[in-house]
Write a protein that holds these residues in place. Structure first.
Motif, PDB file in Angstrom:
ATOM      1  N   TYR A  26       0.793  -1.230   0.000  1.00 50.92           N
ATOM      2  CA  TYR A  26       0.000   0.000   0.000  1.00 50.92           C
ATOM      3  C   TYR A  26       0.828   1.286   0.000  1.00 50.92           C
ATOM      4  N   ARG A  27       2.089   1.224   0.356  1.00 45.33           N
ATOM      5  CA  ARG A  27       2.867   2.457   0.499  1.00 45.33           C
ATOM      6  C   ARG A  27       3.998   2.610  -0.509  1.00 45.33           C
ATOM      7  N   HIS A  29       4.960   3.230  -4.026  1.00 42.15           N
ATOM      8  CA  HIS A  29       4.412   3.641  -5.323  1.00 42.15           C
ATOM      9  C   HIS A  29       5.466   3.538  -6.419  1.00 42.15           C
ATOM     10  N   ALA A  38       5.895   5.955   3.035  1.00 45.11           N
ATOM     11  CA  ALA A  38       5.177   6.944   2.232  1.00 45.11           C
ATOM     12  C   ALA A  38       3.704   6.971   2.631  1.00 45.11           C
ATOM     13  N   GLU A  39       3.019   7.989   2.197  1.00 43.86           N
ATOM     14  CA  GLU A  39       1.588   8.108   2.475  1.00 43.86           C
ATOM     15  C   GLU A  39       0.803   7.102   1.623  1.00 43.86           C
ATOM     16  N   ILE A  40      -0.316   6.677   2.147  1.00 42.89           N
ATOM     17  CA  ILE A  40      -1.209   5.793   1.404  1.00 42.89           C
ATOM     18  C   ILE A  40      -2.061   6.668   0.490  1.00 42.89           C
ATOM     19  N   THR A  41      -2.033   6.385  -0.799  1.00 41.67           N
ATOM     20  CA  THR A  41      -2.786   7.201  -1.750  1.00 41.67           C
ATOM     21  C   THR A  41      -3.763   6.343  -2.550  1.00 41.67           C
ATOM     22  N   VAL A  42      -4.610   5.620  -1.868  1.00 49.24           N
ATOM     23  CA  VAL A  42      -5.665   4.855  -2.524  1.00 49.24           C
ATOM     24  C   VAL A  42      -6.885   5.754  -2.558  1.00 49.24           C
ATOM     25  N   GLU A  43      -7.337   6.103  -3.760  1.00 50.24           N
ATOM     26  CA  GLU A  43      -8.421   7.086  -3.889  1.00 50.24           C
ATOM     27  C   GLU A  43      -9.763   6.540  -3.426  1.00 50.24           C
ATOM     28  N   ASN A  44     -10.148   5.387  -3.874  1.00 51.12           N
ATOM     29  CA  ASN A  44     -11.416   4.780  -3.483  1.00 51.12           C
ATOM     30  C   ASN A  44     -11.135   3.411  -2.872  1.00 51.12           C
ATOM     31  N   ASP A  49      -9.223  -3.134   1.092  1.00 50.85           N
ATOM     32  CA  ASP A  49      -8.188  -2.134   1.333  1.00 50.85           C
ATOM     33  C   ASP A  49      -8.267  -1.599   2.753  1.00 50.85           C
TER      34      ASP A  49
END
Length: 90
Positions: A26-27, A29, A38-44, A49
């Motif tokens: 998840y982190r 990219h 790193a930040e988690i950037t899962v939009e939906n 998840d």
């Protein structure tokens, strides 16, 4: 005391491996920048998840608190019990 060490090491290894696996999914990219922190950037995020996010935090805290419990807290309680028993027998 060896069994407390192994239990603490097991908690640290299981929690660390679980956290590292989920953080890698998840982190990470790309491999040029920050990876596991790193930040988690899962939009939906889906339900799966969100379960993964929860388990990532749970594994992290299990590793930290499990190791501290078996390496620091339980030996300190045992030492305090022995000191209390020695003081009561005087």
């Amino acid at each position: 005391m060896a069994d407390e060490f192994i239990k603490g090491l097991s908690a640290l290894m299981v929690g660390g491996l679980g956290w590292m696996t989920l953080a890698g999914w998840y982190r990470t990219h790309h491999f040029e920048g920050r990876q596991l922190t790193a930040e988690i950037t899962v939009e939906n995020p889906t339900v799966y998840d969100q379960i993964g996010f929860f388990l990532m935090d749970a594994f992290f805290w299990f590793a930290i608190l499990g190791a501290l419990t078996f390496w620091v807290l339980l030996p300190a309680i045992e030492e305090a019990r022995e000191a209390w028993a020695a003081r009561q027998s005087e």
